[in-house]
Design an enzyme around this catalytic site. Sequence first.
Site, PDB file in Angstrom:
ATOM      1  N   HIS A  87       0.851  -1.189   0.000  1.00  0.00           N
ATOM      2  CA  HIS A  87       0.000   0.000   0.000  1.00  0.00           C
ATOM      3  C   HIS A  87       0.882   1.232   0.000  1.00  0.00           C
ATOM      4  O   HIS A  87       1.970   1.224   0.586  1.00  0.00           O
ATOM      5  CB  HIS A  87      -0.919  -0.005   1.233  1.00  0.00           C
ATOM      6  CG  HIS A  87      -2.048   0.967   1.143  1.00  0.00           C
ATOM      7  ND1 HIS A  87      -1.896   2.301   1.474  1.00  0.00           N
ATOM      8  CD2 HIS A  87      -3.343   0.811   0.760  1.00  0.00           C
ATOM      9  CE1 HIS A  87      -3.057   2.912   1.288  1.00  0.00           C
ATOM     10  NE2 HIS A  87      -3.946   2.040   0.855  1.00  0.00           N
ATOM     11  N   ASP A 109      -7.941  -4.863  -0.275  1.00  0.00           N
ATOM     12  CA  ASP A 109      -8.467  -5.514  -1.477  1.00  0.00           C
ATOM     13  C   ASP A 109      -8.272  -7.026  -1.478  1.00  0.00           C
ATOM     14  O   ASP A 109      -8.898  -7.725  -2.275  1.00  0.00           O
ATOM     15  CB  ASP A 109      -7.779  -4.938  -2.723  1.00  0.00           C
ATOM     16  CG  ASP A 109      -7.964  -3.441  -2.839  1.00  0.00           C
ATOM     17  OD1 ASP A 109      -9.120  -2.995  -2.841  1.00  0.00           O
ATOM     18  OD2 ASP A 109      -6.950  -2.714  -2.904  1.00  0.00           O
TER      19      ASP A 109
END
Length: 435
Positions: free
Chosen positions: A311, A370
């Site tokens: 991320h 996700d």
Amino acid sequence: MTNENNNDSEFAELKIRGKIFKLPILKASIGEDVIDISRVSAEADCFTYDPGFMSTASCQSTITYIDGDKGILRHRGYDIKDLAEKSDFLEVAYLLIYGELPSGEQYNNFTKQVAHHSLVNERLHYLFQTFCSSSHPMAIMLAAVGSLSAFYPDLLNFKEADYELTAIRMIAKIPTIAAMSYKYSIGQPFIYPDNSLDFTENFLHMMFATPCTKYTVNPIIKNALNKIFILHADHEQNASTSTVRIAGSSGANPFACISTGIASLWGPAHGGANEAVINMIKEIGSSEYIPKYIAKAKDKNDPFRLMGFGHRVYKNYDPRAAVLKETCKEVLKELGQLDNNPFLQIAIELEAIALKDEYFIERKLYPNVDFYSGIIYKAMGIPSQMFTVLFAIARTVGWMAQWKEMHEDPEQKISRPRQLYTGYVHREYKGIRER
């Protein structure tokens, strides 16, 4: 907007061409302080260079705080795990927009207002008929949300008094448009909202009911989707939120601003990543092939990328991923798939191997939000092309809170990033026959 914790006696020094400039250090209530460079261009005749805005704070905000190193995410001071486990989506929506959790009366009034505004103009149905049947639901949704500007012309020149009602309208209508986009893409009739259902139940009803078949909402599924919506509600100044703020800074109407956020969210590096995770797991196919794909992910010459890991902000386990991992198990257990769901089996083994591999440890590549959300959606019967649409439903709350905050901030101006020009200095024009 001013920060009461700012201490004007603290400065950073910047030396340019022998001249020293004193730059104020703005104090954060928590997290990193910020060097105010807003006067550099005027006083030093140069700009700062920060590709991707990795080291740039474009605004002051009181909405969401992230500590990527410690894996912390808070909305208005509340930990995301507490909100996901104890709250519901519309309560979190109220918190983000108004800054405080609602009282019982405030909550009831807010949910009634959202339900009241869930219908869309009947003429919007004709817009859907202009799309071919194979159109991606995000394409349909993007056009439909932008078209709301035509149905609310009074908001083309909005005022401060319009902020709250606009936010409520947007939160209410986006799920309806999302469900309509799905129904049209599969050739089924639109299902109207049912105000006797709560927000999450109503969306599932519009997605899966038909005129001849009533959809009974499974409470485990409803609670899981409620958590997913909460976990996706806001995430500070990400790509889509920044896009909404930039569009809003020009004075564009709120429907146009949200449509720009949807467009940005559609990118595979942003909201489309959970769909990419499912496609990756399909490509891996079986647990026995995981080592092969781990090796491919490490090979810089191989185009394969391990989706759902890493991320831009988190250098620790994404706190949203931790909640979703357990939620995924709850949903699959309820559906009788806990021990035989191939997507979950591959995901868990892939995570376990990656978290022990020095390559991923050194690069601080942990599962993100996700990684498990797509598996939950798929188990619910939601097709992969709808994953980003659901993300947009949730993130609309954050977009509207950020949009409202931006317009209430007297320091905000129209966004105008600068550039480092590296092109030709000057060239003489020649006619086409002389080239």
